[in-house]
Scaffold this motif. Structure first.
Motif, short mmCIF file in Angstrom:
data_model
loop_
_atom_site.label_atom_id
_atom_site.label_comp_id
_atom_site.label_asym_id
_atom_site.label_seq_id
_atom_site.Cartn_x
_atom_site.Cartn_y
_atom_site.Cartn_z
N ASP A 250 -11.39 -47.51 -55.35
CA ASP A 250 -11.58 -47.00 -56.71
C ASP A 250 -11.19 -45.53 -56.80
O ASP A 250 -10.88 -44.88 -55.79
CB ASP A 250 -13.01 -47.26 -57.20
CG ASP A 250 -14.05 -46.47 -56.41
OD1 ASP A 250 -13.65 -45.53 -55.70
OD2 ASP A 250 -15.24 -46.80 -56.49
N VAL A 251 -11.17 -45.02 -58.02
CA VAL A 251 -10.68 -43.67 -58.28
C VAL A 251 -11.47 -42.63 -57.48
O VAL A 251 -10.90 -41.76 -56.81
CB VAL A 251 -10.75 -43.37 -59.80
CG1 VAL A 251 -10.60 -41.88 -60.07
CG2 VAL A 251 -9.67 -44.16 -60.52
N ALA A 252 -12.81 -42.76 -57.50
CA ALA A 252 -13.64 -41.76 -56.80
C ALA A 252 -13.33 -41.74 -55.31
O ALA A 252 -13.17 -40.66 -54.71
CB ALA A 252 -15.11 -42.08 -57.03
N THR A 253 -13.21 -42.93 -54.68
CA THR A 253 -12.93 -42.99 -53.25
C THR A 253 -11.55 -42.39 -52.95
O THR A 253 -11.38 -41.66 -51.98
CB THR A 253 -12.99 -44.44 -52.74
OG1 THR A 253 -14.16 -45.05 -53.26
CG2 THR A 253 -13.00 -44.50 -51.24
N ASN A 254 -10.60 -42.71 -53.81
CA ASN A 254 -9.26 -42.15 -53.64
C ASN A 254 -9.29 -40.63 -53.64
O ASN A 254 -8.61 -39.99 -52.84
CB ASN A 254 -8.34 -42.65 -54.75
CG ASN A 254 -7.51 -43.85 -54.32
OD1 ASN A 254 -6.67 -43.74 -53.43
ND2 ASN A 254 -7.76 -44.99 -54.92
N ILE A 255 -10.09 -40.06 -54.54
CA ILE A 255 -10.16 -38.59 -54.60
C ILE A 255 -10.95 -38.03 -53.42
O ILE A 255 -10.57 -37.03 -52.80
CB ILE A 255 -10.77 -38.13 -55.95
CG1 ILE A 255 -9.86 -38.59 -57.09
CG2 ILE A 255 -10.94 -36.62 -55.99
CD1 ILE A 255 -10.39 -38.29 -58.46
N CYS A 256 -12.05 -38.72 -53.06
CA CYS A 256 -12.87 -38.29 -51.92
C CYS A 256 -12.05 -38.16 -50.65
O CYS A 256 -12.30 -37.29 -49.81
CB CYS A 256 -14.00 -39.29 -51.67
SG CYS A 256 -15.48 -38.89 -52.58
#
Lengths: 239, 542
Positions: free
Chosen positions: A91-97
């Protein structure tokens, strides 16, 4: 975060029987637009700076540091590609993390930084969305959000908005400009729209046939008559 | 520097797998050669004539099988390509893939049920007034079985080729009003022709190396191929000398065929176009419709009837008693264990080779050794085809004989042979998936610095899981249905399902055999369905 200079000192490389040789200087904290015909070596130039290509000869400096032989992840550089910037199964958050720390486990404190970055690119609340459910422009915004949390002094953009419509493309370029002013990073952006590039860039790097033909301030660059191949590229050959 | 270390580690691991493969195959070949040197002077006329006869029959049956399979496949593929919209078309095309995954021993049983002495076909003939039933054993049966396996394979490959014809050509043909024969000559034949030689080569190779079908349906020395003769020499006549000569002969033959196949343009690839709908404008005259659907109907009946008979006969078997027998459970457990281990071994080997090939890719333009390594890794998977399971088994049989109890280490040998046997197919599944995966993620993972376990859990496993499971299912199905290696090494202590099935057929316990065949067929079919599903949906994702 403060930008760093990018220096290529007589860097050469051969790919598929084609010779590239680059020699240029990009000032710290500026936006440089990289333009030129297809196959001129624009992406190769960015790949060299990012570390996806190793020069045969010459040295590459970012700031005062020689990074010629460093791994891509060790360089003070973030690169946003034309596509495939996100892992489609995360998901987007994991990708950014993953930009903060490339680990399976994320720190709760990272969440706040992710939310902040998403808000900055105009995607507040997109944390749990999957890349497949985003539009092309939104996916590139997520990639830029990740570039923000990585806090690397140099941002490389390889035609990241080529697939977007004119309005969206302009919005994205303005976003890049805003973020650059805010963070002071150095930005190199490859583009096929010279006029749009000129609007946000401080300087222009013009490439032709595997080498850098000219570098100069964007102001008045396209009206210069002393640059070989430029008129041809702009379609002003027979005036 | 991490990047460079990773490349070195990957290439090193690939090199190790290559060497292990070379050792396993090389040891077998060397064992055959050294044993043969001692036997060379034993060239009695009787012996020579036997070898000659077996070789001639091997080539004859392969030639006729290829001819029949492809000759029927061309009109079938044309009819299927012409008729794009009829109920059950997609099922029929899926049915064409079933024989590939069906264990030959199960198919043979089904064919006997239909075409055998007590089969439906003969009942009809006898009712029609024929005096003697037609026998399935011998050349007829072998051809029948080979057509059952290779007609659908060829039809699928040729259909994929026909679906590559640009749609405008069909529209033009319909507009001008070309008759079917002209359409065939001008449009279909040029597209088929380029693929005909590789398809024929592949079918011929499969028929030359076919073991189980010839073992079950061939009869006596008049209808024996080299592979079956090797088996008989080792297991019944205890004549290793003869087995060695035959194995070397087979090795020479497959080498020659493989060279020929490469020269013809390699094994044909099945495009991802299957199921893709093109608007065709076929003839609407009753005769044209009847001809097409008549052909499609007969082909469907030919393919479905043995499958139905396996199901029916299997369901009539006394499963209560069969499942009460400890040996059945032992066979099931042994088969599954061997299949799982062989599949995992095969997939690990394939993955190592694929990763090594990929790691060497950036070095290839500058370093000759990297180019050589990539070529060797690619060739290794096809070299496996050169050494059929029976030949490999025979090599290890003569190598180990006299040193250890060959039957005690049977599981090891069977696992190794099955893993190698599946390797070319597993690589064909994994390599494209890995290439796509790396194209999507390699730069991103490198720029973010995701490595080691993090990379495996976060990136590689999610991205390659589907291809991995698909390859494992395929390799398991191949191993479960294999009778080649276990026929040489099986014993009372090591019994797999196909081996037990063979024993029950040999002792005329037809009921038991039917039950076991249904069991084995179902397991393999389920695995193949999983594999096929994965292939289709992973293709759609791209």
């Amino acid at each position: 975060m403060i930008g760093k200079t990018v220096d290529l000192n007589a860097v050469t490389l051969s790919r598929d029987d084609f010779e590239f040789s680059f020699d240029t200087h990009v000032a710290a904290g500026t936006i440089a637009a990289v333009i030129g015909p297809s196959g001129a070596g624009k992406s190769t130039l960015l790949d060299l700076i990012a570390g996806f290509e190793t020069p045969r000869e010459g040295r590459l400096f970012i700031g005062e540091t020689d990074v010629t032989n460093d791994d891509p992840s060790d360089r003070p550089v973030t690169m946003v590609f034309q596509e495939n910037n996100l892992f489609s199964h995360l998901d987007v958050a994991t990708n950014i993390c993953l930009g903060i720390r490339p680990r399976i486990t994320a720190d709760p404190a990272d969440r706040a930084r992710v939310a902040e970055a998403l808000e900055r690119v105009g995607l507040a609340g997109f944390e749990s969305r999957m890349p497949g459910s985003l539009s092309g422009g939104e996916r590139q915004r997520v990639a830029i959000a990740r570039a923000l949390v990585r806090r690397r002094p140099v941002l490389l953009l390889d035609e990241p908005f080529a697939a977007l419509g004119p309005r969206l493309r302009r919005d994205m370029l303005l976003l890049v400009r805003e973020l650059q002013v805010e963070t002071g990073m150095t930005v190199l952006i490859v583009t096929h729209q010279p006029d749009e590039a000129a609007a946000i860039a401080d300087s222009i790097v013009f490439l032709d046939k595997g080498r850098i033909v000219a570098t100069g301030p964007s102001e008045g660059f396209f009206r210069r008559g002393d640059i070989e191949g430029l008129a041809d590229y702009l379609g002003q050959g027979e005036k | 520097m991490i990047e460079r270390r990773r490349i070195k580690a990957n290439i090193g691991a690939g090199l190790f797998v290559l060497c292990a493969m070379a050792a396993v195959i090389g040891a077998a070949v060397v064992a055959l050669l050294t044993t043969a040197v001692g036997a060379a002077d034993d060239g009695s006329p009787l012996f020579t004539s036997y070898i000659w006869k077996v070789t001639r029959f091997t080539l004859l049956q392969a030639f006729l099988s290829t001819l029949l399979s492809v000759a029927f496949a061309i009109p079938l593929a044309r009819a299927l390509a012409r008729r794009q919209a009829f109920i059950g078309r997609s099922w029929l095309i899926r049915l064409l893939a079933v024989p590939i995954g069906l264990p030959p021993i199960v198919a043979a049983l089904g064919l006997i049920e239909i075409w055998g002495r007590q089969g439906i076909f003969n009942s009809v003939l006898l009712a029609a007034g024929l005096e003697q039933p037609v026998s399935i054993y011998g050349l007829t049966g072998i051809l029948l079985a080979h057509v059952f396996f290779n007609l659908p394979l060829s039809a699928r490959l040729l259909l994929a080729q026909l679906e590559r014809v640009p749609p405008e050509q069909w529209r033009n043909a319909a507009q001008i009003g070309l008759d079917p024969w002209t359409v065939f000559r001008l449009i279909e034949w040029p597209f088929i022709r380029s693929h005909l030689a590789p398809v024929c080569g592949l079918v011929f190779m499969l028929c030359v190396t076919s073991f189980t079908l010839v073992l079950l349906l061939g009869g006596g020395p008049g209808a024996t191929t080299i592979e079956v003769a090797i088996y008989q020499a080792l297991r019944f006549d205890f004549d290793p000398q003869r087995a060695v000569i035959l194995a070397l002969l087979q090795l020479g033959l497959t080498s020659l065929l493989l060279i020929l196949l490469t020269w013809l343009g390699g094994a044909p690839e099945e495009g991802a176009t299957i199921g893709h709908r093109v608007r065709r404008h076929p003839g609407k005259s009753p005769a044209a419709v009847a001809a097409d659907f008549g052909l499609i109907g007969i082909a469907a009946l030919f393919l479905v009837s043995p499958l139905v008979s396996i199901a029916v006969a299997g369901l009539l078997a006394d499963f209560g008693r069969l499942l009460g027998e400890p040996i059945v459970w032992r066979a099931v457990t042994t088969s599954l264990l061997i299949a799982v281990v062989a599949a995992l071994l095969s997939v690990s080997m394939a993955m190592t080779l694929v990763r090594a090939r990929h790691a060497a890719l950036p070095l290839a333009p500058r370093h000759g050794w990297a180019r050589g390594f990539r070529a060797a890794a690619a060739a290794a998977s096809s070299l496996v085809l050169l050494v059929p399971p029976i030949v490999l088994g025979a090599g290890w049989f003569v190598l180990l004989r006299g040193h250890v109890d060959v039957f005690a280490i049977a599981p090891l040998i069977v696992v190794a042979v099955n893993a190698l046997m599946a390797l070319p197919f597993v690589i064909r599944v994994l390599e494209p998936a890995h290439t796509t995966h790396m194209a999507r993620t390699a730069r991103l993972t490198a720029s973010l610095g995701i490595s080691g376990l993090n990379r495996l859990v976060l990136v590689d496993w999610p991205g390659l899981r589907r291809a991995f499971l698909l390859a494992t299912a395929f390799a398991m199905a191949l191993s479960l249905g294999d009778l080649g290696a276990i026929a040489l090494f099986g014993s009372q202590d090591v019994v797999t399902l196909p081996y037990l099935l063979l024993q029950r057929m040999g002792s005329y316990r037809t009921n038991d055999a039917a039950g076991l065949a249904l069991l084995l067929g179902l397991v393999c079919l389920v695995l193949m369905v999983i594999a096929d599903r994965g292939r289709v949906s992973s293709g759609a994702q791209l």
